[in-house]
Scaffold this active site. Sequence first.
Site, short mmCIF file in Angstrom:
data_model
loop_
_atom_site.label_atom_id
_atom_site.label_comp_id
_atom_site.label_asym_id
_atom_site.label_seq_id
_atom_site.Cartn_x
_atom_site.Cartn_y
_atom_site.Cartn_z
N LYS A 1 -3.00 56.92 -68.96
CA LYS A 1 -3.79 58.09 -68.43
C LYS A 1 -5.24 58.06 -68.91
O LYS A 1 -5.55 57.99 -70.19
CB LYS A 1 -3.32 59.45 -69.07
CG LYS A 1 -1.74 59.59 -68.59
CD LYS A 1 -0.89 60.84 -69.02
CE LYS A 1 0.08 60.81 -68.19
NZ LYS A 1 1.24 62.08 -68.74
N ASP B 1 11.15 61.90 -65.94
CA ASP B 1 10.17 61.97 -66.99
C ASP B 1 10.92 63.02 -67.90
O ASP B 1 10.95 64.11 -67.66
CB ASP B 1 8.82 62.74 -66.52
CG ASP B 1 7.87 62.52 -67.88
OD1 ASP B 1 8.40 62.13 -69.20
OD2 ASP B 1 6.81 62.50 -67.67
N LYS C 1 10.85 66.12 -63.41
CA LYS C 1 10.65 66.59 -64.92
C LYS C 1 12.30 66.75 -65.38
O LYS C 1 12.77 67.57 -64.67
CB LYS C 1 9.61 67.56 -65.10
CG LYS C 1 8.46 67.16 -64.68
CD LYS C 1 7.62 66.25 -65.76
CE LYS C 1 6.08 66.20 -65.98
NZ LYS C 1 5.45 65.34 -66.80
N GLU D 1 10.75 57.76 -67.91
CA GLU D 1 9.44 58.16 -68.49
C GLU D 1 9.67 58.65 -69.96
O GLU D 1 10.48 59.70 -69.68
CB GLU D 1 8.37 58.55 -67.74
CG GLU D 1 7.06 58.51 -68.19
CD GLU D 1 6.00 59.18 -67.37
OE1 GLU D 1 6.09 59.02 -66.11
OE2 GLU D 1 5.31 60.05 -67.62
N ASP E 1 4.80 56.83 -72.06
CA ASP E 1 3.69 57.93 -72.07
C ASP E 1 3.05 58.38 -73.08
O ASP E 1 2.06 57.88 -73.66
CB ASP E 1 4.23 59.04 -71.02
CG ASP E 1 3.03 60.25 -70.83
OD1 ASP E 1 1.90 59.73 -71.21
OD2 ASP E 1 3.25 60.93 -69.77
MG LIG Z 1 4.99 61.76 -68.77
#
Ligand SMILES: [Mg+2]
Length: 337
Positions: free
Chosen positions: A251, A178, A154, A204, A229
Amino acid sequence: MKLTLYPFELKFRHTFTISRKSKDVQPLLVAKLEQNGYSGLGETADNAYYNMTVPLLMNAINAHRTFIENYTLTTPEIFWQEMYPLLKDNLFALCALDIAAWDLYAKQQQKKLYEVWQLDISHNPLTDYTIGIDTIENMVRKLQEFPWPVYKIKLGTKEDIAIITALRKHTSAVFRVDANCAWGVDETLRNAIALKELGVEFIEQPMPAADKEGMKQVYEKVVLPVIADESCIVEQDVTQCHGYFHGINIKLTKCGGITPALRMIAEAKRLGMKVMTGSMNESTAGTSAVAHLLPLLDYVDMDGPLLLAEDTADGIKIENGRIIYADRSGTGAILLP
Ligand SMILES: [Mg+2]
């Protein structure tokens, strides 16, 4: 079908931090559907970015309890089609019911879900393990305490390149990053060059979902693949992401379950886009369902059960990135006592 709802609040192993926020517990909701002696489990998650809480999810489902309890499942697709008009404003709630319906449907046939879909699991992708935002020192420590072949890191801090440079000194594993919408156009283009040098596989959601024009500029010049995303939530978003992203991260919780996810995967492949599924820190109940989609995916991020210190269910196991299915029909998930 008999419906039972189980709310959970599970502790994370480490405080989970992304560019927007930190959390120590993950509220989750598991739905169980039962029919003719068989039962199916589905799961969905609370998420502040999407204004979703477990009480809201339970209210949304309970509002249609009578309909569900008078309903006889034939196929999960027909059930989804019937439930969609009722829950189109709460796809997170629909997700839990849809996964439970697929689990129940496969169990009635005494098959694993991937067997129902006739998929070959011999070339499944490995799941990554997520390193949340922290001090560089702590991110290195988290990486070292969890040796893994693929990491998702992240980003969205003032020291993003320094983070990846420091982590790279300790492993040759695959890195994905991401940024959770934290960068602008120039920053994304600049970071991509440095990250490519550091062996990063893709980025991402670098920029806010609202910045479509910026994303177009990035798409045309960026040296690493970019995966949507926050820009790819529901089925209609797949086509919208074409020409703006190289792939999509689906997701189940956001899109409303397995039924729409299967259509999103097919559409993305038709458009020549890469397909990933991600997680919203679901536990083993929901993650066991994602496991059956693996043969259809290029990348997968299904590390919820690894990030959480507690669990809802027994089901899939994850060993060094590889998914081991439970020796049971359906998704393989059963609630822990
Ligand atoms: Mg993500």
